[in-house]
Scaffold this active site. Sequence first.
Site, PDB file in Angstrom:
ATOM      1  N   LYS A 415      -3.775  -5.402  -4.086  1.00 52.73           N
ATOM      2  CA  LYS A 415      -4.687  -4.935  -5.138  1.00 52.73           C
ATOM      3  C   LYS A 415      -3.925  -4.543  -6.402  1.00 52.73           C
ATOM      4  CE  LYS A 415      -6.713  -1.627  -2.891  1.00 52.73           C
ATOM      5  NZ  LYS A 415      -5.900  -1.680  -1.663  1.00 52.73           N
ATOM      6  N   THR A 417      -1.004  -5.711  -7.495  1.00 53.16           N
ATOM      7  CA  THR A 417      -0.509  -6.886  -8.209  1.00 53.16           C
ATOM      8  C   THR A 417      -1.646  -7.608  -8.927  1.00 53.16           C
ATOM      9  OG1 THR A 417      -0.697  -8.296  -6.253  1.00 53.16           O
ATOM     10  CG2 THR A 417       1.413  -7.224  -6.624  1.00 53.16           C
ATOM     11  N   ARG A 439      -2.492   4.538  -9.716  1.00 51.10           N
ATOM     12  CA  ARG A 439      -2.061   5.796  -9.113  1.00 51.10           C
ATOM     13  C   ARG A 439      -0.536   5.887  -9.130  1.00 51.10           C
ATOM     14  NH1 ARG A 439      -4.539   5.635  -3.302  1.00 51.10           N
ATOM     15  NH2 ARG A 439      -4.187   3.409  -3.621  1.00 51.10           N
ATOM     16  N   LYS A 450       6.306   1.244   3.417  1.00 49.11           N
ATOM     17  CA  LYS A 450       5.579   0.400   2.468  1.00 49.11           C
ATOM     18  C   LYS A 450       6.395   0.024   1.240  1.00 49.11           C
ATOM     19  CE  LYS A 450       1.239   0.457  -0.204  1.00 49.11           C
ATOM     20  NZ  LYS A 450       1.814   0.435  -1.542  1.00 49.11           N
ATOM     21  N   ALA A 669      -6.217   8.201   0.113  1.00 48.30           N
ATOM     22  CA  ALA A 669      -7.492   7.497   0.142  1.00 48.30           C
ATOM     23  C   ALA A 669      -8.259   7.757   1.427  1.00 48.30           C
ATOM     24  CB  ALA A 669      -7.264   6.004  -0.031  1.00 48.30           C
ATOM     25  N   PHE A 700      -7.224   1.374  -0.410  1.00 53.04           N
ATOM     26  CA  PHE A 700      -7.716   0.786   0.841  1.00 53.04           C
ATOM     27  C   PHE A 700      -8.814  -0.248   0.576  1.00 53.04           C
ATOM     28  CE2 PHE A 700      -6.353   4.865   3.235  1.00 53.04           C
ATOM     29  CZ  PHE A 700      -5.057   4.427   3.263  1.00 53.04           C
ATOM     30  N   PHE A 789      -0.985 -16.899  -1.310  1.00 54.74           N
ATOM     31  CA  PHE A 789       0.399 -16.922  -0.835  1.00 54.74           C
ATOM     32  C   PHE A 789       0.862 -18.379  -0.725  1.00 54.74           C
ATOM     33  CE2 PHE A 789      -0.059 -12.681   1.715  1.00 54.74           C
ATOM     34  CZ  PHE A 789      -0.312 -12.015   0.529  1.00 54.74           C
ATOM     35  N   TRP A 818       1.611 -13.400  -8.795  1.00 53.70           N
ATOM     36  CA  TRP A 818       2.888 -12.976  -8.215  1.00 53.70           C
ATOM     37  C   TRP A 818       4.014 -13.911  -8.636  1.00 53.70           C
ATOM     38  CZ3 TRP A 818       6.318 -15.042  -4.543  1.00 53.70           C
ATOM     39  CH2 TRP A 818       7.276 -14.145  -4.037  1.00 53.70           C
TER      40      TRP A 818
END
Length: 965
Positions: A415, A417, A439, A450, A669, A700, A789, A818
Amino acid sequence: MKLASIRSTCGTFRVNAPRAGGRLSGLPRRCFPGAVSNNRITIRTASAAAGGGTIAKLSVNYGKRLEDEDFSEYDSSLGEIVHSTKEELAALQRKPPKLQPLLAIVQAGDDYTVEINKKIAGKIGFNVTQVCLKKTSSEDEIIGELLKLNDDPKVSGVYLHLPPASLTSRVINTLYPEKDVDCITDMNMGRLVQGNLSRGFVPPLAGAVLSLLQKHDASLEGKTVLLVGEGPLKLALHCLIERNGMFVQSSHSNSNSLQSQVMHADALVLLGAESMEIPSTWVRPGAAIIRCEHNIGSSSRSGLGYLTAAYRAQNVVQSCSRWLQEQQYRPWHLHTLKLLPLNPVPSDIEISRAQTPKPIDQLAAEIGLLPEELEPYGRSKAKVRLSLLDRLHSQPDGKYILVAGITPTPLGEGKSTVTIGLVQAMSAHLKLNSFACLRQPSQGPTFGVKGGAAGGGYAQVIPMEEFNLHLTGDIHAITAANNLVAAAIDARMLHEATQSDKALFNRLVPSVNGVRKFSPIQISRLQGLGIHKTDPASLTPQEVSAFARLDLDPSKITWHRVVDTNDRFLRKITVGQASTEKGQTRETGFDIAVASEIMAILALSDNLGDMRGRLGRMVVGTSRSGKPVTAEDLGVSGAVAVLMKDAIKPTLMQTLEGTPVFVHAGPFANIAHGNSSVLADKLALKLVGQDGFVVTEAGFGADIGMEKFFNIKCRASGLKPNVVVLVATVRALKMHGGGPNVSAGAPLPREYIDENLSLVARGCRSNLRKQIQIAKLFGVPVVVALNAFRTDTPAEIDLVCQIAKECGASDAVSCQHWSQGGRGCLELALAVKEAARQPTNFQFLYNTEMPIVEKIRTIAQKVYGADDIEVSPEVQRKIDYYNHQGYGSLPICMAKTHLSLSHMPDKKGAPTGFVLPIRDIRASVGAGFIYPLVGTMSTMPGLPTRPCFYDIDIDPVTEDIIGLF
């Protein structure tokens, strides 16, 4: 030759005139008060008669003081400029906000000059303030006063009425050029020379002299004016006179050609030459002669003194007008950064380091921020002051875009990116004003599993190291503020347990210099207890006890300490074990900093006052009598607000393509609402303008972050979204279609690498369909963004887009941000732009006045797909307590797993036929929501066997960070 003296604010002006004949125009026929020893003065010019001949004279009446004069009677320069300036000010004050210009006079000693300026200002209608310094004031002392005046928004102009020796270059150029109404700074003098008066000023003294020359009976246009002497006034006059159609010659007092130049001049201005005399035989018949002497201590009671003050007043009003113009919305002039994507795509930190960000003050200027609205933290990030909202309060908002996602895999679906790629596409490629609001990441995930949250590949916030590490210290401020509350709780319980009512009261309200009084926060507590007294001595023993004792129940304290690190061994601890704590031990624990209620408050606050009120309402525990105890009761909420005063300002950064980003707040979240701050969104919506776009992200899946965005954040902010961008990946859709489990750190099974259209189709028709339906419950159009991807096949991508549209999405597109940056998100940007044109029918899912249980049931059934909810007797007792305390109308913030639409993490797709169990329920009263817990929610993550920090290091030579992602 007789000298008629005219004293001004900057010196003494003398007009040389032979005793007989001629007439010099240029002063008002009725002159100005502040009478000299006699009440008439004669000003003459040379006549055409040989040997001096007959000279006509102009008499100037000094019989009245300023307050007795009617300026409307004047056909002179003074009357005209006072009238026109007064009209200009009146026109300004008819527009909101109503302005009151202020001239600050910095003076050493006193003389009539100040009175002249005050009287002129009074006639025009603005105020004057005086800064009185000693004549012996040092350069640093003068500069210190100027810095205060520079930063004072009420001051429109500054006049330095100081001895020449005090007017050093350093002093002069400390003054902000926009407040330099005497045009003495190098910047303003340069503007004058260049003819750029749109930002500079005409020096008042030069304006007055030019006015006299222009009022001469015989027009001087095309005639020659000789300037004799040196100094800044000479340069200013040279430029101004020449631009007004006269020829200018310059000389100095000891020039061999001075006599010849004087004899050929139509007007003569002598500058700073107190002892210089010009023989009358040199002067051309009919020529005007003005002599300027620099004598700052003079009484300055002449007509030219008043005229100079009037021109200064005109500059003050002009400065005020420019300030007002600067406050208006400014169109963007964004210079984007060129992106040259490589294949294969390098690591995130390599990409970030390869791009040099623009200086943050440059970016701020490009998007319409004023210098005074920026607080830089180094070269590449800055806080933005909330005064921007006042400045642009009448500016229409731009379009409001929310990026949410389908139920994610443990790997996340991108989300952040997508958010960054979308704004890069809009601003850098479509030339649309756009802002990303993200955020701030916690350092727990950054060093845990992460990693960072700056985006990835060629869709990042840069510098990513600064984004992911410390930023501008907001999380540290939250940590300090949260732990101050925790310390206050334990200290208060200790003191209450070891002191009598009287001793406790005497220490809480001590006598200082024989005077005992309550602090404002203590008066607030008294009022909350229904005690309307302000004299400590007037309280009864019962009132003293009620005031002094919070009587917290140690077993019902809900406030934890926090730290911004994943530390599982702090989940449960015992405090108070030292002998100095006198046996006051209790069990408590730590949360990660972003789980603090103060973080949620930061994210939902509308302004500093709102944040201060919310901090005071935080409930930290319950008394033994069952009453909630707040941070305001503890007396700590004001101090907490002080610690948070800078954290409330959003941080400005930029993307890889030089487009603006606000980074602000980062609440969990699950137990919180998982969105960036209301304030960041509001600031951005004003800055982008009516046709711009603000793109913000919800944590999320859409069932959690998006639902809370709508029902909690939009309810708090009053903002209405225009479009939801729903992020999906083929990988996550295959998982929801029945694919094997996905685990962080483990290789992906073959099903996720090879083409599998059946898994994709089942995932689309279950989870993707449900998430689209959830968004449409709120009346907002949905655009599906498929984060592609390299393992995704064209058939899989086409299938997702096709089914998404069948399920109700306005559009569905594949994104390559990306690997390509903004260019890879162009199709999404166009789809969002088109969707934003559609009418919306935004609505909340529930009315907050519904019973708490019904609000929970509504979310469970309409969003999660549950048949019903299960509320235990203990949860019901808490709900009854919250209703009794007046919390029943707060919105609901569900604390639920993000890995499934249900409460069961292993149930993928769109589960049905389940009952949602409510295990516990808590209240974040300061933040403004009730949060039911579905299942076990950890507020302190732990570290895995191999955390990210194994790969993070620093090059001691270059100071480059290694291994951050």
